[in-house]
Motif scaffolding. Structure first.
Motif, short mmCIF file in Angstrom:
data_model
loop_
_atom_site.label_atom_id
_atom_site.label_comp_id
_atom_site.label_asym_id
_atom_site.label_seq_id
_atom_site.Cartn_x
_atom_site.Cartn_y
_atom_site.Cartn_z
N ASN A 188 0.88 4.05 -5.13
CA ASN A 188 -0.56 4.34 -5.21
C ASN A 188 -1.38 3.40 -4.34
OD1 ASN A 188 -0.20 6.40 -7.18
ND2 ASN A 188 0.09 4.80 -8.73
N SER A 189 -0.69 2.49 -3.64
CA SER A 189 -1.40 1.54 -2.79
C SER A 189 -1.23 1.94 -1.33
CB SER A 189 -0.85 0.13 -3.01
OG SER A 189 -0.92 -0.23 -4.38
N VAL A 190 -2.04 1.38 -0.49
CA VAL A 190 -1.95 1.64 0.94
C VAL A 190 -2.00 0.32 1.68
CG1 VAL A 190 -2.96 3.93 0.83
CG2 VAL A 190 -4.45 1.95 1.12
N CYS A 191 -1.46 0.33 2.90
CA CYS A 191 -1.46 -0.87 3.73
C CYS A 191 -1.72 -0.44 5.16
CB CYS A 191 -0.12 -1.59 3.60
SG CYS A 191 -0.04 -3.14 4.51
N ALA A 192 -2.30 -1.33 5.95
CA ALA A 192 -2.69 -0.94 7.30
C ALA A 192 -2.06 -1.79 8.38
CB ALA A 192 -4.21 -1.01 7.43
N SER A 193 -1.07 -2.65 8.04
CA SER A 193 -0.48 -3.52 9.06
C SER A 193 0.74 -2.86 9.70
CB SER A 193 -0.08 -4.86 8.44
OG SER A 193 0.85 -4.65 7.39
N LEU A 194 0.98 -3.15 10.98
CA LEU A 194 2.13 -2.62 11.71
C LEU A 194 3.22 -3.68 11.72
CD1 LEU A 194 3.39 -0.42 13.46
CD2 LEU A 194 2.33 -1.49 15.45
N VAL A 195 4.26 -3.45 10.91
CA VAL A 195 5.32 -4.45 10.78
C VAL A 195 6.67 -3.74 10.80
CG1 VAL A 195 3.91 -6.05 9.45
CG2 VAL A 195 5.23 -4.30 8.27
N GLY A 196 7.74 -4.54 10.86
CA GLY A 196 9.08 -3.99 10.76
C GLY A 196 9.68 -3.64 12.11
N THR A 197 10.97 -3.26 12.10
CA THR A 197 11.68 -2.88 13.31
C THR A 197 11.35 -1.44 13.66
OG1 THR A 197 13.46 -4.37 12.65
CG2 THR A 197 13.94 -2.80 14.40
N LEU A 198 10.96 -1.19 14.90
CA LEU A 198 10.38 0.10 15.28
C LEU A 198 11.31 1.28 14.99
CD1 LEU A 198 8.61 -0.79 18.64
CD2 LEU A 198 7.61 -0.55 16.37
N GLN A 199 12.61 1.17 15.31
CA GLN A 199 13.50 2.32 15.15
C GLN A 199 13.68 2.74 13.70
OE1 GLN A 199 14.49 4.31 17.26
NE2 GLN A 199 14.72 3.33 19.26
N TYR A 200 13.40 1.85 12.76
CA TYR A 200 13.58 2.18 11.35
C TYR A 200 12.25 2.34 10.62
CZ TYR A 200 18.47 1.05 12.13
OH TYR A 200 19.75 1.05 12.61
N LEU A 201 11.16 2.32 11.38
CA LEU A 201 9.84 2.46 10.77
C LEU A 201 9.56 3.91 10.41
CD1 LEU A 201 7.47 0.16 12.86
CD2 LEU A 201 8.39 -0.24 10.58
N ALA A 202 8.88 4.11 9.30
CA ALA A 202 8.44 5.45 8.93
C ALA A 202 7.33 5.89 9.88
CB ALA A 202 7.94 5.45 7.49
N PRO A 203 7.23 7.18 10.17
CA PRO A 203 6.24 7.66 11.16
C PRO A 203 4.81 7.28 10.83
CG PRO A 203 7.79 9.40 10.56
CD PRO A 203 8.04 8.27 9.63
N GLU A 204 4.45 7.27 9.55
CA GLU A 204 3.05 7.02 9.20
C GLU A 204 2.61 5.60 9.50
OE1 GLU A 204 5.43 6.85 5.26
OE2 GLU A 204 5.39 8.01 7.13
N ILE A 205 3.57 4.67 9.62
CA ILE A 205 3.18 3.29 9.95
C ILE A 205 2.57 3.24 11.34
CG2 ILE A 205 4.09 0.97 10.42
CD1 ILE A 205 5.98 1.26 8.16
N MET A 206 3.06 4.10 12.24
CA MET A 206 2.51 4.12 13.60
C MET A 206 1.47 5.21 13.79
SD MET A 206 5.87 3.26 15.93
CE MET A 206 6.96 4.37 15.08
N TYR A 207 1.60 6.30 13.03
CA TYR A 207 0.67 7.42 13.19
C TYR A 207 -0.59 7.27 12.36
CZ TYR A 207 3.44 10.64 16.05
OH TYR A 207 4.09 11.24 17.08
#
Length: 766
Positions: A188-207
């Motif tokens: 139920n929470s949201v976050c706005a930072s871009l973190v983690g290894t790119l190839q394993y990131l969920a699409p919404e982290i970048m989109y």
């Protein structure tokens, strides 16, 4: 920190890893051999407040996470506080962790033998441990945000810990590390930072500007797919910014998106066929991957009934479903799958079973897949080298480490069994001089090594199957001997009964012949049928005895042959015919390709070495299968198996015949006894005893009354006899009278018969 080697009794062994902020070093206590992994921040005042807060947060999170599948923290020995001052210029907390000596999962996946994924049992263990760790974090409203193979380490259990019932007495526990990017957010929470290894990131982290803990579900699905196939599911040769537009178009059922040989983009509902997992597990895990790799973050990881209800607003989709990703995976991992190697068809079979699945039900499924009739199937378990009964529950023989072996009663191996060859290898064999770009050449080398390894595994299973069959025939011989001895004992009892019958009938025949010759009695005709049946039974028993003696010799011969050691013969064959040279060449070719991989990225190359290896591998396979069919030990196994099958049928028939003959003998003895007593009764009734003194007549006890005479012919005595000679005289007189009476009766009877023959018609009045 490089110049710091000794701190108190602690000795620096080596650097375990180094990131953008921290360095992890392994320290060993010289007296206790205890090992610690100590992480310090390598930066000083140049660190921003954001980075300092992130570091502190990781230490606090790890110290608060008590879970067997998350790397544990330990109290920092006091001497390190002073000893690492120069190595920790930032003054941030030093993180002291348990040391996991097995390395990380990326090291495992980078091995050439893992190019097509890991074995199913290892995959199950990793997914189980990851599920436990991720579920724990999410229950505590912590999102990892950087789940990848590099952050999964292996803790090797020592001999003491391996005896503990924790983790099912496994030798390895997989643990999650690096909570540096973890954050306390939930669904139920949201976050706005871009973190983690790119190839394993969920699409919404970048989109998207915001995301929830469902980003971990996506990463979890990617890791699981890579464990199974050895590569990521979505266009692994492209950068995220390139592959995400294609993946966004995928349907819910699609679990992978790949580029074909000619560069086309294809969508698939299945994992790549080059893997080591069973069909039942593959079907189950593909269902789970659809949940984990759902593009829509509001539906990802959930049961999502709204997938087919398009009129529900997007903001209400999440409320219309619940998170099931952890529960579904847990149920999948609890499933029991029986693995079977079919020696007859040289194929691997697997079936999901439960407590209600019988051996007969399993054989029916096998029949559907192999076309081997259930009555021709032989299933042998490695647990005891015995064949389970059809009505037994198959779960009794289930073990994830043990395989069942399937044989056909009529032949050892089917002729002309085609090899399963990956498409990339088929193409290279059809076009051996073709040129390959970087993507296609890498795919070819991986598939070629997979082909060699799968053929090696198939060959090992075949050899193990022959060993198991040899051991099972030894056990079968012992069981047949037990059956034989049991029937042999029953036959012995039958012969004893038959001997009694023979003596009675022989004696009866002699007496009846004598009686017929002397008196011509008409009461003895019933014995002829009994004597005839007795002769018939005697003949049948003699035939059974002769056949049984011959069977005993056959069984002894077959048992002796089954006990002959064929291990040396099989080992000699394996020494002469094996895939070791082919595997070594394929392994070497793969490593050479990996070394020159970067140089070949921008150009097309020919792959002569791996094409030649694939060709020789398949040629060797055909040669081995032809040779093994002609080996003496294989023919011996088939002969002994066939002989045991025939002997078993004969023993069963002999047991039935013995029981039937025993019943016939018993019934005939009863019939003979009844006939004898019936004849005696008839003789007694024909005689007249009205005038026979009581001293020679047998009376039943009920005819006597105390104080009264036993018959009307008894004279009451007033005085007791005083002289024994008088008593003897009376008895002798009685016997003489009895004999005279019997002679008189015979004469009277003969006179009656004579009178019956005379014609007295002349006495009648005209």
């Amino acid at each position: 920190m490089d110049d710091i080697v000794f701190i108190g009794d602690w000795i620096k062994e080596r650097e375990l890893g180094k990131g953008s902020f921290g360095t992890v070093v392994l320290w060993k206590h010289k007296k206790t051999d205890e090992k610690l992994a100590i992480k310090t921040c390598q930066w000083g005042d140049e660190l921003s407040e954001k980075h300092r807060a992130r570091w502190t947060k990781e230490v606090e999170m790890l110290q608060g996470c008590r879970n067997p599948n998350i790397v544990g923290t330990k109290d920092l020995p006091p001497e390190f506080v002073k000893g690492l001052e120069r190595a920790n210029p930032s003054g941030l907390p030093i993180l002291c962790m348990e040391y996991c000596s097995g390395g990380d999962l990326r090291q495992v996946l980078n091995k050439p033998e893992s190019c097509a994924g890991l074995k199913e049992q290892q995959i199950r263990q990793i997914l189980s441990d990851l599920r436990c760790a991720m579920h724990f974090l999410h229950q505590n409203k912590i999102t990892h945000r950087d789940l990848k193979p590099e952050n999964i380490v292996m803790h090797i259990l020592d001999s003491v810990q391996s005896n503990v019932a924790v983790q099912g007495q496994r030798k390895v526990i997989y643990k999650l590390i690096d909570l540096g990017y973890a954050k306390e957010i939930d669904s139920n929470s949201v976050c706005a930072s871009l973190v983690g290894t790119l190839q394993y990131l969920a699409p919404e982290i970048m989109y998207s500007k915001t995301y929830s803990n469902s980003v971990d579900f996506w990463s979890f699905g990617l890791v699981a797919f890579e464990l199974i196939c050895g590569k990521r599911p979505f266009l692994p040769f492209m950068a995220p910014v390139q592959w995400m537009p294609h993946v966004k178009k995928k349907a819910h059922e699609n679990v992978c998106v790949y580029e074909t040989f000619h560069g086309d983009i294809e969508y698939s509902n299945e994992v790549f066929p080059e893997n080591y997992i069973s069909k039942p597990f593959k079907a189950l895990i593909e269902q789970w991957l659809r949940i984990a790799l759902e593009w829509d973050p509001k539906l990802r990881g959930r049961d999502s009934p709204s997938r087919v209800t398009f009129n529900i607003p997007s903001e209400q989709k999440e409320e219309a479903s619940k998170i099931v990703i952890f529960d579904v995976l847990e149920k999948i991992l609890e499933k029991k799958i029986v693995n079977i190697f079919s020696v007859a068809t040289l194929s691997k079979l697997a079936y999901e079973v439960d407590d209600a699945t019988t051996v007969q039900m399993l054989k029916s499924k096998i029949c559907n897949d192999t076309k081997i009739p259930t009555n021709e199937q032989i299933l042998i378990t490695q647990m005891n080298y015995m064949e389970p009964g059809d009505d037994e529950c198959i779960v009794k023989y289930w073990n994830e480490n043990i395989m069942l072996f399937l044989y056909n009663k009529t032949y050892i191996m089917k002729d002309n069994v085609e090899a399963i060859v990956p498409k990339a290898v088929q193409r290279c064999l059809e076009h051996p001089k073709a040129f390959y770009n970087y993507k296609n050449s890498q795919n070819l080398y991986k598939n070629a090594l997979y082909l060699v390894m799968s053929q090696m595994e198939l060959y090992d299973s075949l050899i193990n199957g022959l060993f198991v069959r040899a051991e099972s025939l030894k056990c079968e011989g012992k069981q047949l001997l037990l059956k034989h001895n049991s029937v042999d004992k029953n036959i012995g009892n039958l012969l004893a009964r038959q001997e009694i019958l023979k003596k009675m009938t022989d004696s009866g025949k002699a007496h009846i012949t004598e009686l017929k010759e002397s008196n011509g009695s008409h009461l003895l005709g019933g014995f002829d049928k009994i004597f005839k049946n007795a002769d018939d039974i005697t003949g049948r028993i003699q035939k059974l005895q002769t056949a049984w003696s011959q069977l005993t010799v056959r069984l002894q011969s077959a048992t002796r042959r089954s006990n002959e050691v064929i291990t040396a013969d099989i080992n000699n064959f394996v020494t002469k015919h094996n895939y070791q040279a082919v595997y070594a060449n394929a392994y070497k070719a793969f490593l050479n390709y990996k070394k020159s991989e970067s140089a070949n990225r921008g150009r097309e190359v020919q792959c002569h070495d791996i094409v030649e290896i694939c060709y020789y591998c398949l040629k060797l396979r055909n040669k081995i299968l032809q040779e093994v069919r002609q080996q003496a030990f294989v023919l011996k196994l088939m002969d002994v198996s066939t002989e045991f099958s025939k002997i078993d049928d004969i023993v069963l028939n002999a047991a039935d015949s013995t029981n039937k003959l025993m019943t016939d003998v018993t019934n005939l003895l009863d019939e003979l006894t009844k006939c004898t007593w019936a004849t005696i009764s008839c003789v007694v009734k024909d005689a007249e005893f009205s005038n026979v003194p009581y001293s020679v007549v047998s009376f039943e006890k009920k005819d006597f009354k105390i104080g009264e005479p036993v018959s009307n012919h008894c004279i009451k005595m007033t005085n007791k006899l005083e002289d024994d000679e008088v008593l003897k005289s009376l008895i002798e007189d009685s016997m003489k009278i009895r004999q005279s009476q019997m002679n008189l009766s015979l004469k009277l009877n003969s006179q009656k018969e004579l009178l019956k023959k005379l014609d007295f018609s002349f006495l009648k009045d005209d």
